[in-house]
Design a protein around this motif. Structure first.
Motif, PDB file in Angstrom:
ATOM      1  N   TYR A 168       0.436  -0.961  -0.014  1.00 17.36           N
ATOM      2  CA  TYR A 168       0.329   0.034   0.248  1.00 17.36           C
ATOM      3  C   TYR A 168       1.032   1.219  -0.246  1.00 17.36           C
ATOM      4  O   TYR A 168       0.727   2.533  -0.337  1.00 17.36           O
ATOM      5  N   LEU A 169       1.895   1.711  -0.021  1.00 13.94           N
ATOM      6  CA  LEU A 169       2.858   1.934   0.134  1.00 13.94           C
ATOM      7  C   LEU A 169       4.016   2.447  -1.009  1.00 13.94           C
ATOM      8  O   LEU A 169       4.720   3.474  -1.010  1.00 13.94           O
ATOM      9  N   LYS A 170       3.750   1.464  -1.728  1.00  7.39           N
ATOM     10  CA  LYS A 170       4.058   1.179  -3.087  1.00  7.39           C
ATOM     11  C   LYS A 170       4.041   2.129  -4.154  1.00  7.39           C
ATOM     12  O   LYS A 170       2.091   2.456  -3.991  1.00  7.39           O
ATOM     13  N   TRP A 175       8.359   9.755  -6.324  1.00  7.70           N
ATOM     14  CA  TRP A 175       7.872  10.926  -5.487  1.00  7.70           C
ATOM     15  C   TRP A 175       6.369  11.125  -4.694  1.00  7.70           C
ATOM     16  O   TRP A 175       6.572  12.028  -3.356  1.00  7.70           O
ATOM     17  N   ARG A 176       5.721  10.221  -5.512  1.00  2.29           N
ATOM     18  CA  ARG A 176       4.894  10.769  -4.454  1.00  2.29           C
ATOM     19  C   ARG A 176       4.176   9.656  -3.351  1.00  2.29           C
ATOM     20  O   ARG A 176       3.741   9.738  -2.546  1.00  2.29           O
ATOM     21  N   ARG A 177       4.999   9.082  -3.493  1.00 10.36           N
ATOM     22  CA  ARG A 177       5.320   7.939  -1.998  1.00 10.36           C
ATOM     23  C   ARG A 177       6.124   8.009  -0.890  1.00 10.36           C
ATOM     24  O   ARG A 177       7.507   8.427  -1.724  1.00 10.36           O
ATOM     25  N   PRO A 178       6.991   8.347  -0.017  1.00 12.42           N
ATOM     26  CA  PRO A 178       7.505   8.090   0.789  1.00 12.42           C
ATOM     27  C   PRO A 178       8.055   6.727   0.461  1.00 12.42           C
ATOM     28  O   PRO A 178       7.695   5.418   0.695  1.00 12.42           O
ATOM     29  N   ARG A 179       9.642   6.611  -0.030  1.00 16.48           N
ATOM     30  CA  ARG A 179      11.030   5.653  -0.667  1.00 16.48           C
ATOM     31  C   ARG A 179      11.374   5.273   1.075  1.00 16.48           C
ATOM     32  O   ARG A 179      12.523   5.743   1.623  1.00 16.48           O
ATOM     33  N   GLY A 180      12.312   3.659   0.810  1.00 18.81           N
ATOM     34  CA  GLY A 180      12.893   3.590   1.683  1.00 18.81           C
ATOM     35  C   GLY A 180      12.637   4.139   3.614  1.00 18.81           C
ATOM     36  O   GLY A 180      13.526   3.963   4.877  1.00 18.81           O
ATOM     37  N   SER A 195       3.635   6.291   7.136  1.00 19.46           N
ATOM     38  CA  SER A 195       2.413   7.377   6.219  1.00 19.46           C
ATOM     39  C   SER A 195       2.322   7.532   5.046  1.00 19.46           C
ATOM     40  O   SER A 195       3.464   8.434   4.456  1.00 19.46           O
ATOM     41  N   ALA A 196       1.248   7.170   3.953  1.00 16.78           N
ATOM     42  CA  ALA A 196       1.819   8.087   3.118  1.00 16.78           C
ATOM     43  C   ALA A 196       0.896   8.981   2.418  1.00 16.78           C
ATOM     44  O   ALA A 196       1.941  10.001   1.798  1.00 16.78           O
TER      45      ALA A 196
END
Length: 295
Positions: A111-113, A121-126, A233-234
């Motif tokens: 759900y965070l991918k 960049w629309r999702r927090p990565r790492g 959180s997304a």
């Protein structure tokens, strides 16, 4: 076109190739001598946390980064893989570098991918990977150790002098980052070694408008704020840096490094994803190979 080729005396004693290499390219000596002769290099360890995920560009990105790290003494590399299990392919690659490292893993939930048509960049990565790195530090290091913690993306570009700046940090240090935020650079604007304001364009309401590559934190703060984890959180896009800095310091306490934040020693480069022919098309053409694990 005129090409300059340095004359090489074939009569040289080939039993000492390293000495001859330094004679031919004396500029090699400078970063090695300056890094390794700096007394703080062997007193103040750098723990560097690098999230990484399986993709076609992963091996060249990590290879480029590792070859910079050869110039940096007393650095311990915490590589956290975005996979449900550590992969033997990545373990073999890391071992081939002969650098001090630990290989950890945790998978980012689906759900965070980013979706297929969504920018990364629309999702927090790492985020999960950084949290595992923090957990490892709190479990495996001494809270009284005089060491620094730095978060390093696997596809950024790092000047060896950046790590000299990191070793100057007493609490939390900041510096410019190039090629980020739709600008040639973002940076703190400093007066007398302290942050006065920030030069940035994107996400104007950020309390600490810097990139993850633009600061380092003393290890004692990681232990002191032992319950801190990055918000997964997304909706936390562009807030990861402000979250950790707002928890562990204040703007007035930030230390301006890199010549009062006027020198750029790290660039937020991003490896472009290569277009690769799909496995299905290759199969239809009578070809079969592993897109990632072949080599």
């Amino acid at each position: 076109m005129i090409l300059y080729i340095k004359n090489i005396d074939t009569r040289q004693d080939c039993n000492k190739p390293w000495e001859h290499l330094l004679e031919q390219y004396p500029a090699l000596v400078e970063p090695i001598r300056e890094s390794w002769n700096d007394p703080s290099s062997f007193v103040r360890k750098i723990y560097m946390i690098t999230p990484t995920k399986t993709r076609a560009e992963q091996t060249p990105d990590l290879t480029r980064l590792a070859q910079t790290l050869y110039l940096i003494p007393n650095l311990f590399w915490i590589v956290v893989e975005d996979e449900p299990q550590v992969t033997l392919r990545l373990r073999r690659l890391l071992r081939s570098f002969h650098l001090p490292f630990i290989h950890l893993n945790i998978a980012t939930p689906d759900y965070l991918k980013p979706t297929q048509n969504q920018s990364t960049w629309r999702r927090p990565r790492g985020v999960f990977q950084k949290n595992i790195g923090l957990q490892w530090l709190r479990t495996n290091t001494n809270k009284d150790e005089d060491a620094l913690v730095y978060f390093a993306d696997d596809d950024n570009t790092y000047h060896w002098k950046l790590f000299q700046e990191i070793r100057k940090v007493q609490s939390v240090g900041v510096w410019p980052v190039g090629l980020v935020g739709e600008l040639l650079y973002e940076r703190p604007i400093c007066l007398n070694g302290r942050v006065h304001s920030w030069f940035h364009y994107m996400y104007r309401k950020r309390k600490f408008p810097t990139d993850m590559a633009g600061f380092a934190i003393h290890l004692r703060l990681i232990h002191h704020y032992s319950t801190y984890v990055f918000n997964v959180s997304a909706t936390s896009i562009a807030e990861q840096e402000s979250q950790i800095l707002n928890t562990m310091t204040t703007i007035d306490q930030l230390e301006c490094l890199a010549n009062n934040a006027t020198k750029i020693y790290v660039w937020h480069t991003k490896t472009q994803s290569m277009f690769l022919t799909s496995i299905e098309r290759l199969r239809n053409a009578g070809m079969k190979y592993d897109l990632v694990n072949q080599l």
